[in-house]
Design a protein around this motif. Structure first.
Motif, mmCIF file in Angstrom:
data_model
loop_
_atom_site.group_PDB
_atom_site.id
_atom_site.type_symbol
_atom_site.label_atom_id
_atom_site.label_comp_id
_atom_site.label_asym_id
_atom_site.label_seq_id
_atom_site.Cartn_x
_atom_site.Cartn_y
_atom_site.Cartn_z
ATOM 1 N N MET A 138 1.553 -10.197 2.260
ATOM 2 C CA MET A 138 2.837 -9.828 1.666
ATOM 3 C C MET A 138 3.905 -9.589 2.733
ATOM 4 O O MET A 138 5.026 -9.198 2.419
ATOM 5 C CB MET A 138 2.680 -8.563 0.818
ATOM 6 C CG MET A 138 1.777 -8.714 -0.395
ATOM 7 S SD MET A 138 1.396 -7.103 -1.143
ATOM 8 C CE MET A 138 3.038 -6.572 -1.689
ATOM 9 N N ALA A 139 3.539 -9.809 3.997
ATOM 10 C CA ALA A 139 4.434 -9.581 5.141
ATOM 11 C C ALA A 139 4.777 -8.099 5.316
ATOM 12 O O ALA A 139 5.781 -7.760 5.923
ATOM 13 C CB ALA A 139 5.715 -10.401 5.020
ATOM 14 N N LEU A 140 3.904 -7.223 4.812
ATOM 15 C CA LEU A 140 4.050 -5.780 5.027
ATOM 16 C C LEU A 140 3.248 -5.437 6.286
ATOM 17 O O LEU A 140 2.217 -4.763 6.239
ATOM 18 C CB LEU A 140 3.537 -5.000 3.817
ATOM 19 C CG LEU A 140 4.245 -5.282 2.491
ATOM 20 C CD1 LEU A 140 3.528 -4.589 1.335
ATOM 21 C CD2 LEU A 140 5.705 -4.814 2.568
ATOM 22 N N TYR A 141 3.739 -5.918 7.415
ATOM 23 C CA TYR A 141 2.955 -5.874 8.638
ATOM 24 C C TYR A 141 2.680 -4.459 9.152
ATOM 25 O O TYR A 141 1.595 -4.184 9.659
ATOM 26 C CB TYR A 141 3.645 -6.700 9.725
ATOM 27 C CG TYR A 141 3.785 -8.152 9.351
ATOM 28 C CD1 TYR A 141 2.666 -8.931 9.074
ATOM 29 C CD2 TYR A 141 5.049 -8.755 9.253
ATOM 30 C CE1 TYR A 141 2.790 -10.266 8.722
ATOM 31 C CE2 TYR A 141 5.176 -10.091 8.905
ATOM 32 C CZ TYR A 141 4.043 -10.838 8.635
ATOM 33 O OH TYR A 141 4.181 -12.152 8.276
ATOM 34 N N GLU A 142 3.650 -3.587 9.022
ATOM 35 C CA GLU A 142 3.443 -2.215 9.493
ATOM 36 C C GLU A 142 2.357 -1.526 8.665
ATOM 37 O O GLU A 142 1.476 -0.849 9.210
ATOM 38 C CB GLU A 142 4.748 -1.419 9.413
ATOM 39 C CG GLU A 142 4.636 -0.026 10.008
ATOM 40 C CD GLU A 142 5.962 0.716 10.015
ATOM 41 O OE1 GLU A 142 5.958 1.916 10.344
ATOM 42 O OE2 GLU A 142 7.000 0.101 9.706
ATOM 43 N N ASP A 143 2.413 -1.721 7.344
ATOM 44 C CA ASP A 143 1.392 -1.138 6.468
ATOM 45 C C ASP A 143 0.028 -1.764 6.753
ATOM 46 O O ASP A 143 -0.995 -1.071 6.790
ATOM 47 C CB ASP A 143 1.754 -1.361 4.999
ATOM 48 C CG ASP A 143 2.967 -0.564 4.557
ATOM 49 O OD1 ASP A 143 3.308 0.425 5.246
ATOM 50 O OD2 ASP A 143 3.577 -0.914 3.531
ATOM 51 N N ALA A 144 0.009 -3.079 6.949
ATOM 52 C CA ALA A 144 -1.250 -3.780 7.211
ATOM 53 C C ALA A 144 -1.879 -3.298 8.516
ATOM 54 O O ALA A 144 -3.094 -3.089 8.594
ATOM 55 C CB ALA A 144 -0.999 -5.283 7.282
ATOM 56 N N GLN A 145 -1.049 -3.107 9.524
ATOM 57 C CA GLN A 145 -1.550 -2.624 10.811
ATOM 58 C C GLN A 145 -2.222 -1.266 10.655
ATOM 59 O O GLN A 145 -3.310 -1.015 11.200
ATOM 60 C CB GLN A 145 -0.387 -2.535 11.806
ATOM 61 C CG GLN A 145 -0.709 -1.824 13.107
ATOM 62 C CD GLN A 145 -0.118 -0.425 13.154
ATOM 63 O OE1 GLN A 145 1.083 -0.252 13.000
ATOM 64 N NE2 GLN A 145 -0.951 0.566 13.364
ATOM 65 N N LYS A 146 -1.608 -0.399 9.879
ATOM 66 C CA LYS A 146 -2.162 0.941 9.660
ATOM 67 C C LYS A 146 -3.465 0.875 8.864
ATOM 68 O O LYS A 146 -4.406 1.635 9.136
ATOM 69 C CB LYS A 146 -1.142 1.819 8.950
ATOM 70 C CG LYS A 146 0.079 2.160 9.800
ATOM 71 C CD LYS A 146 1.109 2.955 9.018
ATOM 72 C CE LYS A 146 2.336 3.261 9.874
ATOM 73 N NZ LYS A 146 3.389 3.980 9.104
ATOM 74 N N SER A 147 -3.523 -0.026 7.898
ATOM 75 C CA SER A 147 -4.738 -0.162 7.097
ATOM 76 C C SER A 147 -5.890 -0.721 7.927
ATOM 77 O O SER A 147 -7.028 -0.267 7.823
ATOM 78 C CB SER A 147 -4.476 -1.056 5.881
ATOM 79 O OG SER A 147 -3.553 -0.452 4.992
ATOM 80 N N TYR A 148 -5.587 -1.714 8.760
ATOM 81 C CA TYR A 148 -6.618 -2.243 9.659
ATOM 82 C C TYR A 148 -7.106 -1.150 10.607
ATOM 83 O O TYR A 148 -8.309 -1.046 10.895
ATOM 84 C CB TYR A 148 -6.074 -3.418 10.469
ATOM 85 C CG TYR A 148 -6.061 -4.740 9.743
ATOM 86 C CD1 TYR A 148 -7.218 -5.249 9.139
ATOM 87 C CD2 TYR A 148 -4.898 -5.520 9.685
ATOM 88 C CE1 TYR A 148 -7.204 -6.478 8.487
ATOM 89 C CE2 TYR A 148 -4.882 -6.751 9.036
ATOM 90 C CZ TYR A 148 -6.031 -7.217 8.437
ATOM 91 O OH TYR A 148 -6.022 -8.446 7.791
ATOM 92 N N ALA A 149 -6.182 -0.339 11.090
ATOM 93 C CA ALA A 149 -6.554 0.746 12.000
ATOM 94 C C ALA A 149 -7.454 1.762 11.304
ATOM 95 O O ALA A 149 -8.399 2.285 11.907
ATOM 96 C CB ALA A 149 -5.295 1.433 12.536
ATOM 97 N N GLN A 150 -7.162 2.032 10.031
ATOM 98 C CA GLN A 150 -8.019 2.928 9.253
ATOM 99 C C GLN A 150 -9.432 2.373 9.173
ATOM 100 O O GLN A 150 -10.415 3.099 9.346
ATOM 101 C CB GLN A 150 -7.451 3.100 7.838
ATOM 102 C CG GLN A 150 -6.189 3.940 7.744
ATOM 103 C CD GLN A 150 -6.488 5.439 7.792
ATOM 104 O OE1 GLN A 150 -7.629 5.867 7.884
ATOM 105 N NE2 GLN A 150 -5.441 6.245 7.720
ATOM 106 N N ALA A 151 -9.535 1.078 8.913
ATOM 107 C CA ALA A 151 -10.849 0.434 8.813
ATOM 108 C C ALA A 151 -11.584 0.483 10.149
ATOM 109 O O ALA A 151 -12.781 0.783 10.201
ATOM 110 C CB ALA A 151 -10.688 -1.005 8.346
#
Length: 204
Positions: free
Chosen positions: A65-78
């Motif tokens: 969805m091009a929500l890169y900042e949110d995606a980065q944080k979610s990957y970091a959580q994982a």
């Protein structure tokens, strides 16, 4: 009554697995609803491997969805969850997840966060593919920092050198695309079309 209790128990257990949660998320009317649903369900999950897999799925959705900042944080959580792969979900090492976080950080222009991930334990990986991506993403980070045309000269030289290394084969199409974009040299585009005709880079 016993059958009803058994059914409810099974449903409740299923809701705690990543495969069930992601399957239900796919049924939502919009991607936004899917993301909202996933966030709610992840907060309820207690099994580490299932939670890790759900974060990865959410991150991939946010990235699309091009929500890169949110995606980065979610990957970091994982990546921060010490667990293996969940049953029925794609397999990913923590090193791969960190690289996903780096890519999303760079996509949002956050080179500082990207560098912090690149300088973490992943830097000592013995996986050749991981090391290739570290080298590529490190140069992308340098490009993010560039303030003038002269600032891209060194990354271009590094990428040109990488393009000739056998150890960088797994990222060579990305290297060629980057060089084509930076220099406008059509030879790089020709290399992509010749050797990687079915790649995303060729489509671009």
């Amino acid at each position: 009554i016993i059958a009803a209790i058994f059914l409810c128990t099974c449903v409740f257990a299923a809701e705690l697995t990543a495969s069930f949660v992601t399957s239900e998320a796919a049924k939502k009317d919009s991607v936004e609803e899917s993301v909202s649903y996933l966030k709610t369900q992840i907060s309820k999950m207690t099994v580490a491997a299932e939670k890790r897999a759900a974060w990865i799925f959410l991150a991939s959705l946010q990235e699309q969805m091009a929500l890169y900042e949110d995606a980065q944080k979610s990957y970091a959580q994982a990546a921060g969850i010490a667990a293996g792969d969940a049953e029925g979900m794609p397999k990913k090492t923590n090193e791969q997840i960190v690289l996903d976080a780096v890519r999303c950080a760079l996509s949002s222009g956050d080179f500082a966060t990207a560098d912090s991930y690149l300088n973490s334990a992943v830097r000592n990986s013995k996986d050749g593919t991981v090391q290739a991506y570290i080298k590529l993403y490190s140069q992308w980070s340098e490009l993010c920092k560039a303030d003038s045309a002269s600032d891209i000269n060194e990354p271009i030289l590094m990428l040109q050198a990488y393009s000739k290394m056998d150890s960088m084969e797994c990222v060579r199409s990305s290297i060629f695309l980057t060089l084509w974009y930076l220099t406008g040299d059509k030879n790089y585009a020709s290399e992509i079309e010749k050797f990687y005709p079915s790649s995303v880079e060729a489509a671009i």
